[in-house]
Design a protein around this motif. Structure first.
Motif, mmCIF file in Angstrom:
data_model
loop_
_atom_site.group_PDB
_atom_site.id
_atom_site.type_symbol
_atom_site.label_atom_id
_atom_site.label_comp_id
_atom_site.label_asym_id
_atom_site.label_seq_id
_atom_site.Cartn_x
_atom_site.Cartn_y
_atom_site.Cartn_z
ATOM 1 N N VAL A 82 0.729 -1.306 0.152
ATOM 2 C CA VAL A 82 -0.031 -0.096 -0.026
ATOM 3 C C VAL A 82 0.861 1.225 -0.026
ATOM 4 C CG1 VAL A 82 -1.610 1.134 1.275
ATOM 5 C CG2 VAL A 82 -2.003 -1.118 1.001
ATOM 6 N N THR A 83 1.870 1.369 0.961
ATOM 7 C CA THR A 83 2.669 2.491 1.186
ATOM 8 C C THR A 83 3.663 2.737 -0.246
ATOM 9 O OG1 THR A 83 4.175 1.481 2.376
ATOM 10 C CG2 THR A 83 2.435 2.444 3.776
ATOM 11 N N ILE A 84 3.892 1.566 -0.891
ATOM 12 C CA ILE A 84 4.676 1.971 -2.058
ATOM 13 C C ILE A 84 4.012 2.971 -3.121
ATOM 14 C CG2 ILE A 84 3.792 -0.145 -3.343
ATOM 15 C CD1 ILE A 84 6.422 -0.389 -4.510
ATOM 16 N N PHE A 85 2.700 3.005 -3.271
ATOM 17 C CA PHE A 85 1.802 3.661 -4.006
ATOM 18 C C PHE A 85 1.831 5.207 -3.537
ATOM 19 C CE2 PHE A 85 -0.363 -0.265 -5.096
ATOM 20 C CZ PHE A 85 -0.796 -0.196 -6.488
ATOM 21 N N MET A 86 1.651 5.342 -1.976
ATOM 22 C CA MET A 86 1.676 6.571 -1.521
ATOM 23 C C MET A 86 3.024 7.173 -1.513
ATOM 24 S SD MET A 86 -0.653 5.281 1.644
ATOM 25 C CE MET A 86 -1.662 6.614 2.444
#
Length: 375
Positions: free
Chosen positions: A189-193
């Motif tokens: 998830v945080t890779i996108f953010m």
């Protein structure tokens, strides 16, 4: 719009049939059909061999309009194109993962594909206990996989394509505030953010701009997530989270939350054009077509073709545990077409996105995210 920005799912899906062990890039795709929610065995009608490929979903289910659904399309494509038998089971909670994988072992599957970072422990344990079965897992390449010759990670560097999405959002915002939120604070998830925030930062540096990102602080690795016990399945929770960002002035929302992200699409639709979104994992105009007028573009991952290629390699006897890493360069991730927004995205911005893509591929632009996968 220049073709270099677009993913070509139909062409790449056809190419997948020539792949062995994911040596070539996948494309993207999404299925709008909702599959069965119970374990099943579905032999192909004509010429079905003895080979059986199976899949276990994350708790989002196969109709999540996101990564489960796109991965499931790889299984159904394998059934149609390879003439194999298939089986599948949906997970409703974390406690289901191990028992659902075991149900596919008991169903005598030759290959089992699990979908999602959260299934890593259960998948590794099953692969270790069943060395004669090939396994693949979407969205995880954990250290515990090392030494398991029958487990192939299928991972995607979505920080690259999310960087482009952040630049796009910064170029399209009218309020100079864009937002993002996640389902849970996990690397996939945080890779996108991370990529999204860095793309906005790059826009500001290139344009002497002042666009703010709400919902994620890349330096602190902290931000806005859907609260509760089911953050990826809580559409009302996703809508409340999106509304919080909108109340702070964000007019473009980037939800990285599976089905919960539909709440952001609902808020965008209710705004009557004041708020729009960028979708993730698959082309939102395919998987969530009712909201296409609100979706500027999507950060897509070629999970369907990666799954199909891994299944084919297992069937053909050329399976390898070497990780597949989807990138902008190999077409494993990228921005989808702008659809209803094609005439609204300025030509100059489209050209800049083409240049950014080329610079990321060449290494001129370096993405910084601890969550980026490595081969």
């Amino acid at each position: 719009m220049k073709k270099s920005l677009l993913l070509a799912p139909a062409v790449l899906s056809a190419l997948a049939l020539t792949l062995g062990g994911c040596a070539q890039p996948p494309g993207t795709g999404g299925s709008s059909a909702a599959p069965s929610s119970s374990p099943s065995s579905t032999p192909s009608a004509a010429g079905a061999g003895d080979f059986k490929a199976c899949m276990v979903s994350d708790s989002g289910g196969f109709d999540d309009a996101s990564f489960n659904q796109t991965s499931y399309k790889g299984l159904t494509d394998a059934k149609e194109q390879l003439g194999i038998q298939t089986g599948e089971v949906e997970s409703n909670a974390t406690a289901d993962y191990a028992k659902n994988i075991q149900s596919m072992v008991d169903a005598k599957c030759n290959m089992i594909v699990t979908v999602g970072f959260l299934l890593a422990d259960a998948t590794a344990a099953a692969a270790k206990a069943n060395p004669d079965i090939d396994f693949a897992i979407v969205d995880s390449n954990d250290d515990k996989f090392k030494g398991l010759d029958n487990l192939k990670p299928l991972v995607f560097n979505t920080a690259q394509s999310s960087f482009m999405a952040g630049y796009l959002a910064a170029g399209m915002t009218k309020t100079k505030k864009v937002g993002t939120f996640g389902g849970a604070k996990i690397p996939t998830v945080t890779i996108f953010m991370d990529g999204y925030a860095q793309g906005v930062d790059y826009y500001n540096k290139q344009k002497s701009g002042s666009v703010k990102v709400l919902g994620w602080n890349a330096a602190k690795q902290d931000g806005q997530f859907v609260p509760g016990d089911s953050p990826f399945e809580d559409v009302p929770g996703g809508q409340r989270t999106a509304n919080n960002l909108i109340s702070q002035g964000a007019d473009i929302i980037f939800p990285v939350a599976g089905p919960s992200g539909k709440g952001a699409l609902q808020s965008a639709k209710a705004s009557k054009g004041k708020v729009n979104a960028i979708w993730v994992d698959t082309d939102g105009c395919v998987s969530a077509k009712d909201y296409c007028p609100q979706i500027i573009s999507s950060v897509a991952k070629g999970m369907d073709v990666a799954v199909l290629a891994a299944i084919k390699a297992s069937k053909d006897g050329s399976f390898s545990a070497d990780p597949y890493v989807g990138t902008l360069e190999n077409g494993g991730t990228g921005l989808t077409p702008f659809h209803d927004f094609d005439s609204k995205v300025p030509a100059e911005l489209k050209s800049e996105l083409d240049k950014i893509k080329a610079d990321i591929v060449s290494g001129t632009i370096k993405i910084e995210s601890a969550s980026q996968p490595t081969s």
